[in-house]
Design a protein around this motif. Structure first.
Motif, PDB file in Angstrom:
ATOM      1  N   GLY A 151       0.806  -1.213   0.000  1.00 20.92           N
ATOM      2  CA  GLY A 151       0.000   0.000   0.000  1.00 20.92           C
ATOM      3  C   GLY A 151       0.841   1.265   0.000  1.00 20.92           C
ATOM      4  O   GLY A 151       2.061   1.230   0.170  1.00 20.92           O
ATOM      5  N   VAL A 152       0.154   2.398  -0.156  1.00 24.70           N
ATOM      6  CA  VAL A 152       0.854   3.677  -0.287  1.00 24.70           C
ATOM      7  C   VAL A 152       1.433   4.134   1.051  1.00 24.70           C
ATOM      8  O   VAL A 152       2.522   4.703   1.111  1.00 24.70           O
ATOM      9  N   ALA A 153       0.725   3.876   2.166  1.00 23.13           N
ATOM     10  CA  ALA A 153       1.158   4.388   3.465  1.00 23.13           C
ATOM     11  C   ALA A 153       2.526   3.833   3.861  1.00 23.13           C
ATOM     12  O   ALA A 153       3.390   4.566   4.370  1.00 23.13           O
ATOM     13  N   PHE A 154       2.738   2.538   3.645  1.00 25.46           N
ATOM     14  CA  PHE A 154       4.000   1.908   4.032  1.00 25.46           C
ATOM     15  C   PHE A 154       5.008   1.885   2.881  1.00 25.46           C
ATOM     16  O   PHE A 154       6.121   1.411   3.042  1.00 25.46           O
TER      17      PHE A 154
ATOM     18  N   ALA B  25      -2.039   9.203   2.445  1.00 31.74           N
ATOM     19  CA  ALA B  25      -2.496   7.809   2.388  1.00 31.74           C
ATOM     20  C   ALA B  25      -3.135   7.383   3.703  1.00 31.74           C
ATOM     21  O   ALA B  25      -4.171   6.701   3.707  1.00 31.74           O
ATOM     22  N   VAL B  26      -2.536   7.779   4.841  1.00 34.72           N
ATOM     23  CA  VAL B  26      -3.089   7.411   6.139  1.00 34.72           C
ATOM     24  C   VAL B  26      -4.447   8.067   6.348  1.00 34.72           C
ATOM     25  O   VAL B  26      -5.412   7.433   6.805  1.00 34.72           O
ATOM     26  N   VAL B  27      -4.562   9.352   5.988  1.00 32.89           N
ATOM     27  CA  VAL B  27      -5.833  10.062   6.145  1.00 32.89           C
ATOM     28  C   VAL B  27      -6.886   9.500   5.196  1.00 32.89           C
ATOM     29  O   VAL B  27      -8.054   9.302   5.577  1.00 32.89           O
ATOM     30  N   PHE B  28      -6.492   9.206   3.972  1.00 31.63           N
ATOM     31  CA  PHE B  28      -7.440   8.700   2.969  1.00 31.63           C
ATOM     32  C   PHE B  28      -8.015   7.343   3.381  1.00 31.63           C
ATOM     33  O   PHE B  28      -9.195   7.058   3.173  1.00 31.63           O
ATOM     34  N   ASN B  29      -7.171   6.505   3.963  1.00 35.07           N
ATOM     35  CA  ASN B  29      -7.619   5.175   4.385  1.00 35.07           C
ATOM     36  C   ASN B  29      -8.169   5.160   5.805  1.00 35.07           C
ATOM     37  O   ASN B  29      -8.523   4.082   6.311  1.00 35.07           O
ATOM     38  N   SER B  30      -8.226   6.332   6.448  1.00 33.98           N
ATOM     39  CA  SER B  30      -8.735   6.456   7.824  1.00 33.98           C
ATOM     40  C   SER B  30      -8.015   5.499   8.769  1.00 33.98           C
ATOM     41  O   SER B  30      -8.633   4.830   9.611  1.00 33.98           O
ATOM     42  N   SER B  31      -6.702   5.418   8.615  1.00 38.28           N
ATOM     43  CA  SER B  31      -5.902   4.506   9.428  1.00 38.28           C
ATOM     44  C   SER B  31      -5.449   5.191  10.713  1.00 38.28           C
ATOM     45  O   SER B  31      -5.387   6.424  10.799  1.00 38.28           O
ATOM     46  N   SER B  32      -5.134   4.383  11.704  1.00 36.80           N
ATOM     47  CA  SER B  32      -4.595   4.880  12.965  1.00 36.80           C
ATOM     48  C   SER B  32      -3.209   4.268  13.164  1.00 36.80           C
ATOM     49  O   SER B  32      -3.062   3.039  13.217  1.00 36.80           O
ATOM     50  N   LYS B  33      -2.196   5.114  13.240  1.00 43.20           N
ATOM     51  CA  LYS B  33      -0.815   4.648  13.358  1.00 43.20           C
ATOM     52  C   LYS B  33      -0.218   5.082  14.691  1.00 43.20           C
ATOM     53  O   LYS B  33      -0.523   6.165  15.205  1.00 43.20           O
TER      54      LYS B  33
END
Length: 422
Positions: free
Chosen positions: A190-193, A362-370
């Motif tokens: 994916g884009v985030a990683f 990418a994190v915001v678009f996928n609504s991820s929590s890191k």
């Protein structure tokens, strides 16, 4: 006596006349010789006065040019001042070029991720092959437009030469490995990683430069690589804790990083075969890649999966595929444009900042929590890469003088060139 002494002091640097000639002309020589000596003395006084004024003016220009150089590098400033271009206009132009680079690069990554992430079409080699095909078509189109509009579009005239194609072939093999592993990494992690997964290019640059080119690296540059390695391992650990880690994707990312470094080394070797022209190299590289991809597509089964794909006749699907190829071609252009209007160092800093923004989007678009450590790993990778670029830039300034265009080209090939084609 005063005139005689002054004549002794000033004449040795003027026109080759000696002190004895001036003494003779002032004591008992002809009037014309005396006038000539006085004229030479006046020239010296004027020269010293002009030199003092020039030094003062140069100091003033240096002070007023510090902010300009921060934005545009010394070469760009000199060109802009010579053309009478205002600082505000130059700053706006640089900002527009950097924004264009960010837009094209980030859009290309997300678009490729969208094309590769299709659940009903698992054909990464086919997607990569089609993008290479689009690049070849765009090279022909740009060559035609340059012929029709020579004052508006500048593009080299390219005619296919089998001999040149064979010389570029070793690079093309590395090239298809690079873009294939890169796309497989993007598909799986994916884009985030993606930034962390593909972060070892700098480390492989150091290793392969020593193994292949026998070039040693300074301790400060090695320490920067150690920071990148630490960030990579921390990122892998934190991504594993989220349950989203793909070890296969990480493996492809490491292979892609190694191929990026090999691509830079082989590019330097084959550049003389294409007269040092990046666009000619891209033309031959993508033609060779299209030929080499054909048996790989057949053996991998991508061609059969495309035939069974329900949207194979959908114009929207082919439009997105073509758009991906257009952005892949455009990234090479905007990369060169950013280097031209700023500097190689500024380009690398911009690329690092772009990677950071890309991760956040990418994190915001996928609504991820890191976690905090996950973000720390990204900052270590980006910080180590920026520090390495800065260290190498300082070392290049201390090295013997080189052509600025060659230095810019080398930095492009070693850094962004691998990303510019994928």
């Amino acid at each position: 006596m005063h005139c005689l002494l002054f004549g002794k002091l000033c004449t040795p640097g003027i026109g080759g006349s000696s002190t004895s000639e001036v003494r003779w002309s002032l004591v008992g020589g002809k009037i014309s010789d005396t006038h000539r000596a006085e004229s030479q003395v006046d020239r010296v006084v004027c020269f010293l006065r002009d030199s003092s004024n020039k030094r003062a003016l140069r100091t003033q220009l240096k002070r007023s040019g510090i902010l300009r150089m921060a934005l545009a590098g010394s070469e760009t400033v000199d060109r802009g001042e010579g053309n009478g271009e205002t600082f505000l206009l130059r700053a706006v132009r640089i900002a527009a070029v950097v924004a264009l680079y960010w837009f094209v690069s980030i859009t290309m990554v997300f678009l490729n991720n969208h094309l590769l992430d299709k659940r009903d079409l698992d054909a990464p080699l086919l997607v990569t092959f089609y993008q290479c095909l689009v690049t070849v078509g765009l090279c022909w189109a740009m060559q035609l437009l340059a012929t029709l509009c020579p004052g508006f579009i500048d593009f080299p005239s390219v005619r296919f030469d089998p001999k040149t194609s064979r010389e570029v072939l070793p690079l093309s093999v590395v090239f298809i490995c690079m873009i294939t592993f890169n796309n497989l990494c993007l598909k799986l992690v994916g884009v985030a990683f993606y930034t962390v997964g593909r972060s070892l290019s700098t480390v492989f640059n150091v290793l392969l430069s020593y193994v292949i080119l026998k070039q040693t690296t300074s301790l400060r540059a090695v320490l920067c690589c150690a920071i990148i390695l630490g960030g990579f391992w921390l990122g892998v650990d934190q991504e594993g804790l989220t349950g989203n880690l793909s070890w296969t994707g990480v493996f492809f990312g490491v292979l892609a990083s190694a191929c990026v470094s090999l691509n830079a080394i082989y590019t330097k070797k084959v550049m003389p075969a294409v007269d040092g022209n990046i666009w000619k190299l891209s033309f031959y590289n993508n033609i060779n890649a299209c030929v080499l991809f054909l048996p790989l597509i057949i053996l991998s089964g991508d061609l059969g999966r495309l035939a069974a794909f329900p949207g194979v006749t959908d114009l929207g699907f082919w439009g997105m595929m073509t758009l991906g190829g257009v952005f892949g071609f455009a990234i090479g252009y905007v990369t060169g444009l950013q280097i031209k209007f700023t500097s190689p160092l500024t380009h690398n800093v911009s690329g690092t900042a772009k990677a950071c923004a890309q991760t956040v989007i990418a994190v915001v678009f996928n609504s991820s929590s890191k976690s905090l450590l996950w973000w720390t790993s990204n900052m270590m990778v980006l910080g180590g890469s920026s520090a390495y670029t800065w260290v190498k830039s300082l070392e290049m300034k201390k090295a013997p003088h080189r052509d600025p265009e060659d230095s810019a080209k080398e930095k492009l090939l070693a850094g962004e060139k691998g990303d510019a084609e994928v």
